[in-house]
Write a protein that holds these residues in place. Structure first.
Motif, PDB file in Angstrom:
ATOM      1  N   PHE A 262     -13.013  26.156  32.979  1.00 14.93           N
ATOM      2  CA  PHE A 262     -11.929  26.040  33.765  1.00 14.93           C
ATOM      3  C   PHE A 262     -10.683  25.224  33.453  1.00 14.93           C
ATOM      4  CE2 PHE A 262     -16.031  26.475  36.662  1.00 14.93           C
ATOM      5  CZ  PHE A 262     -15.700  27.713  36.490  1.00 14.93           C
ATOM      6  N   ALA A 263     -10.784  24.461  32.393  1.00 20.32           N
ATOM      7  CA  ALA A 263      -9.647  23.308  31.731  1.00 20.32           C
ATOM      8  C   ALA A 263      -9.598  22.316  32.947  1.00 20.32           C
ATOM      9  CB  ALA A 263      -8.313  24.128  31.739  1.00 20.32           C
ATOM     10  N   ALA A 264     -10.958  21.932  33.548  1.00 23.33           N
ATOM     11  CA  ALA A 264     -10.816  21.036  34.657  1.00 23.33           C
ATOM     12  C   ALA A 264     -10.624  19.572  34.077  1.00 23.33           C
ATOM     13  CB  ALA A 264     -12.184  21.021  35.329  1.00 23.33           C
ATOM     14  N   ARG A 265      -9.839  19.129  34.914  1.00 28.25           N
ATOM     15  CA  ARG A 265      -9.625  17.380  34.245  1.00 28.25           C
ATOM     16  C   ARG A 265     -10.142  16.494  35.237  1.00 28.25           C
ATOM     17  NH1 ARG A 265      -3.310  16.744  33.933  1.00 28.25           N
ATOM     18  NH2 ARG A 265      -3.535  18.306  35.686  1.00 28.25           N
ATOM     19  N   ARG A 266     -10.778  17.122  36.435  1.00 32.99           N
ATOM     20  CA  ARG A 266     -11.376  16.374  37.555  1.00 32.99           C
ATOM     21  C   ARG A 266     -12.644  17.076  38.042  1.00 32.99           C
ATOM     22  NH1 ARG A 266      -8.298  15.718  42.262  1.00 32.99           N
ATOM     23  NH2 ARG A 266      -7.280  17.802  41.610  1.00 32.99           N
ATOM     24  N   MET A 267     -13.580  16.444  38.433  1.00 32.51           N
ATOM     25  CA  MET A 267     -14.745  16.844  39.074  1.00 32.51           C
ATOM     26  C   MET A 267     -14.868  16.270  40.353  1.00 32.51           C
ATOM     27  SD  MET A 267     -17.401  19.193  38.552  1.00 32.51           S
ATOM     28  CE  MET A 267     -18.066  19.134  36.788  1.00 32.51           C
ATOM     29  N   GLU A 268     -15.326  17.186  41.509  1.00 33.02           N
ATOM     30  CA  GLU A 268     -15.526  16.557  42.866  1.00 33.02           C
ATOM     31  C   GLU A 268     -16.966  17.080  43.221  1.00 33.02           C
ATOM     32  OE1 GLU A 268     -12.863  17.477  45.850  1.00 33.02           O
ATOM     33  OE2 GLU A 268     -13.851  19.374  46.279  1.00 33.02           O
ATOM     34  N   MET A 269     -17.527  16.254  44.122  1.00 31.31           N
ATOM     35  CA  MET A 269     -18.641  16.662  44.538  1.00 31.31           C
ATOM     36  C   MET A 269     -18.896  16.063  46.086  1.00 31.31           C
ATOM     37  SD  MET A 269     -21.231  13.929  42.589  1.00 31.31           S
ATOM     38  CE  MET A 269     -22.601  15.037  42.892  1.00 31.31           C
ATOM     39  N   THR A 270     -19.849  16.562  46.853  1.00 34.95           N
ATOM     40  CA  THR A 270     -20.157  16.068  48.118  1.00 34.95           C
ATOM     41  C   THR A 270     -21.706  15.527  48.304  1.00 34.95           C
ATOM     42  OG1 THR A 270     -20.501  18.079  48.990  1.00 34.95           O
ATOM     43  CG2 THR A 270     -18.553  17.195  49.393  1.00 34.95           C
ATOM     44  N   VAL A 271     -22.069  14.373  48.748  1.00 30.94           N
ATOM     45  CA  VAL A 271     -23.209  13.740  49.002  1.00 30.94           C
ATOM     46  C   VAL A 271     -23.458  13.533  50.459  1.00 30.94           C
ATOM     47  CG1 VAL A 271     -25.049  12.105  48.276  1.00 30.94           C
ATOM     48  CG2 VAL A 271     -23.253  13.279  46.699  1.00 30.94           C
ATOM     49  N   ILE A 272     -24.309  13.787  51.208  1.00 29.55           N
ATOM     50  CA  ILE A 272     -24.775  13.287  52.386  1.00 29.55           C
ATOM     51  C   ILE A 272     -24.686  11.905  52.512  1.00 29.55           C
ATOM     52  CG2 ILE A 272     -26.468  12.819  54.371  1.00 29.55           C
ATOM     53  CD1 ILE A 272     -27.466  15.925  53.638  1.00 29.55           C
ATOM     54  N   HIS A 273     -23.713  11.102  53.566  1.00 33.79           N
ATOM     55  CA  HIS A 273     -23.522   9.925  53.364  1.00 33.79           C
ATOM     56  C   HIS A 273     -24.598   9.075  53.515  1.00 33.79           C
ATOM     57  CE1 HIS A 273     -23.491  10.169  57.714  1.00 33.79           C
ATOM     58  NE2 HIS A 273     -23.773   8.722  57.652  1.00 33.79           N
ATOM     59  N   ARG A 274     -25.720   9.494  54.140  1.00 30.82           N
ATOM     60  CA  ARG A 274     -27.050   8.572  54.053  1.00 30.82           C
ATOM     61  C   ARG A 274     -27.760   8.423  52.916  1.00 30.82           C
ATOM     62  NH1 ARG A 274     -29.773   9.335  59.826  1.00 30.82           N
ATOM     63  NH2 ARG A 274     -28.277   8.379  61.084  1.00 30.82           N
ATOM     64  N   ARG A 275     -27.217   9.268  51.718  1.00 33.57           N
ATOM     65  CA  ARG A 275     -28.062   9.194  50.445  1.00 33.57           C
ATOM     66  C   ARG A 275     -27.507   8.117  49.553  1.00 33.57           C
ATOM     67  NH1 ARG A 275     -31.029  13.464  48.910  1.00 33.57           N
ATOM     68  NH2 ARG A 275     -31.802  11.941  47.448  1.00 33.57           N
ATOM     69  N   ALA A 276     -27.764   6.944  50.079  1.00 31.75           N
ATOM     70  CA  ALA A 276     -27.164   5.640  49.235  1.00 31.75           C
ATOM     71  C   ALA A 276     -27.413   5.626  47.872  1.00 31.75           C
ATOM     72  CB  ALA A 276     -27.335   4.161  50.082  1.00 31.75           C
ATOM     73  N   GLU A 277     -28.996   6.047  47.777  1.00 31.01           N
ATOM     74  CA  GLU A 277     -29.601   5.797  46.175  1.00 31.01           C
ATOM     75  C   GLU A 277     -28.981   6.885  45.245  1.00 31.01           C
ATOM     76  OE1 GLU A 277     -31.886   8.637  48.377  1.00 31.01           O
ATOM     77  OE2 GLU A 277     -31.261   6.905  48.953  1.00 31.01           O
ATOM     78  N   LEU A 278     -28.687   8.173  45.832  1.00 32.17           N
ATOM     79  CA  LEU A 278     -28.061   9.122  45.095  1.00 32.17           C
ATOM     80  C   LEU A 278     -26.589   8.998  44.827  1.00 32.17           C
ATOM     81  CD1 LEU A 278     -28.362  12.089  43.904  1.00 32.17           C
ATOM     82  CD2 LEU A 278     -28.095  13.129  46.309  1.00 32.17           C
ATOM     83  N   ILE A 279     -25.881   8.406  45.584  1.00 35.98           N
ATOM     84  CA  ILE A 279     -24.537   8.219  45.685  1.00 35.98           C
ATOM     85  C   ILE A 279     -24.362   7.086  44.591  1.00 35.98           C
ATOM     86  CG2 ILE A 279     -22.397   7.056  46.849  1.00 35.98           C
ATOM     87  CD1 ILE A 279     -23.367   8.329  49.351  1.00 35.98           C
ATOM     88  N   ALA A 280     -25.273   6.146  44.507  1.00 37.70           N
ATOM     89  CA  ALA A 280     -25.207   4.869  43.483  1.00 37.70           C
ATOM     90  C   ALA A 280     -25.560   5.610  42.122  1.00 37.70           C
ATOM     91  CB  ALA A 280     -26.291   3.836  43.896  1.00 37.70           C
ATOM     92  N   TRP A 281     -26.444   6.604  41.843  1.00 34.22           N
ATOM     93  CA  TRP A 281     -26.724   7.207  40.668  1.00 34.22           C
ATOM     94  C   TRP A 281     -25.408   8.106  40.086  1.00 34.22           C
ATOM     95  CZ3 TRP A 281     -26.647  12.166  38.513  1.00 34.22           C
ATOM     96  CH2 TRP A 281     -27.730  12.449  37.524  1.00 34.22           C
ATOM     97  N   TYR A 282     -24.806   8.569  41.046  1.00 28.96           N
ATOM     98  CA  TYR A 282     -23.422   9.090  40.573  1.00 28.96           C
ATOM     99  C   TYR A 282     -22.292   8.325  40.424  1.00 28.96           C
ATOM    100  CZ  TYR A 282     -25.229  13.720  41.627  1.00 28.96           C
ATOM    101  OH  TYR A 282     -25.958  15.109  41.486  1.00 28.96           O
ATOM    102  N   GLU A 283     -22.321   7.114  40.971  1.00 29.31           N
ATOM    103  CA  GLU A 283     -21.356   5.907  40.745  1.00 29.31           C
ATOM    104  C   GLU A 283     -21.701   5.682  39.225  1.00 29.31           C
ATOM    105  OE1 GLU A 283     -19.949   4.298  45.140  1.00 29.31           O
ATOM    106  OE2 GLU A 283     -21.719   3.585  44.076  1.00 29.31           O
ATOM    107  N   ARG A 284     -22.891   5.163  39.124  1.00 26.60           N
ATOM    108  CA  ARG A 284     -23.123   4.899  37.664  1.00 26.60           C
ATOM    109  C   ARG A 284     -22.782   5.837  36.538  1.00 26.60           C
ATOM    110  NH1 ARG A 284     -27.842   3.313  40.427  1.00 26.60           N
ATOM    111  NH2 ARG A 284     -29.165   5.121  39.329  1.00 26.60           N
ATOM    112  N   ARG A 285     -22.632   6.893  36.866  1.00 17.62           N
ATOM    113  CA  ARG A 285     -22.110   8.071  35.914  1.00 17.62           C
ATOM    114  C   ARG A 285     -20.637   8.182  35.954  1.00 17.62           C
ATOM    115  NH1 ARG A 285     -26.661   7.185  36.804  1.00 17.62           N
ATOM    116  NH2 ARG A 285     -28.419   7.743  35.093  1.00 17.62           N
TER     117      ARG A 285
END
Length: 106
Positions: free
Chosen positions: A54-77
């Motif tokens: 897609f010649a993407a320069r950005r990637m977005e995603m959605t995560v249920i706000h209560r999933r702090a450990e999952l959000i942290a995993w993505y933040e580390r990446r």
């Protein structure tokens, strides 16, 4: 998709959202293989696919706000909060399931 001994053990969705934006969804790893590096490999492959297809320069995603450990995993990446939230797609609305939007430059 990821297979092991013929069995599906992981998958991820990548979709075009806009001219330079792709969406990452449904990243899933067999629970017994979590913390094995498979999720990271699937994430890396999804990001590469978004750029190549897609010649993407950005990637977005959605995560249920209560999933702090999952959000942290993505933040580390490299994913960061955009400040945007989106409702969980059910009626009636369920605010306890709101999504936060994360984004990463590719």
């Amino acid at each position: 998709m990821a297979h092991r001994h013929g069995a599906l053990v992981g998958c991820v969705q990548v979709a075009r959202v806009g001219d330079d934006l792709a969406y990452l969804g449904m990243l899933t790893v067999e629970p017994t293989l979590q913390a094995s590096g498979l999720g990271r490999r699937l994430l890396d492959a999804a990001e590469s696919e978004a750029v190549a297809r897609f010649a993407a320069r950005r990637m977005e995603m959605t995560v249920i706000h209560r999933r702090a450990e999952l959000i942290a995993w993505y933040e580390r990446r490299g994913y960061r909060h955009t400040g945007e939230t989106r409702p969980f797609p059910v009626a009636p609305p369920r605010p306890e399931l709101d999504f936060v939007v994360l984004e990463k430059g590719l």
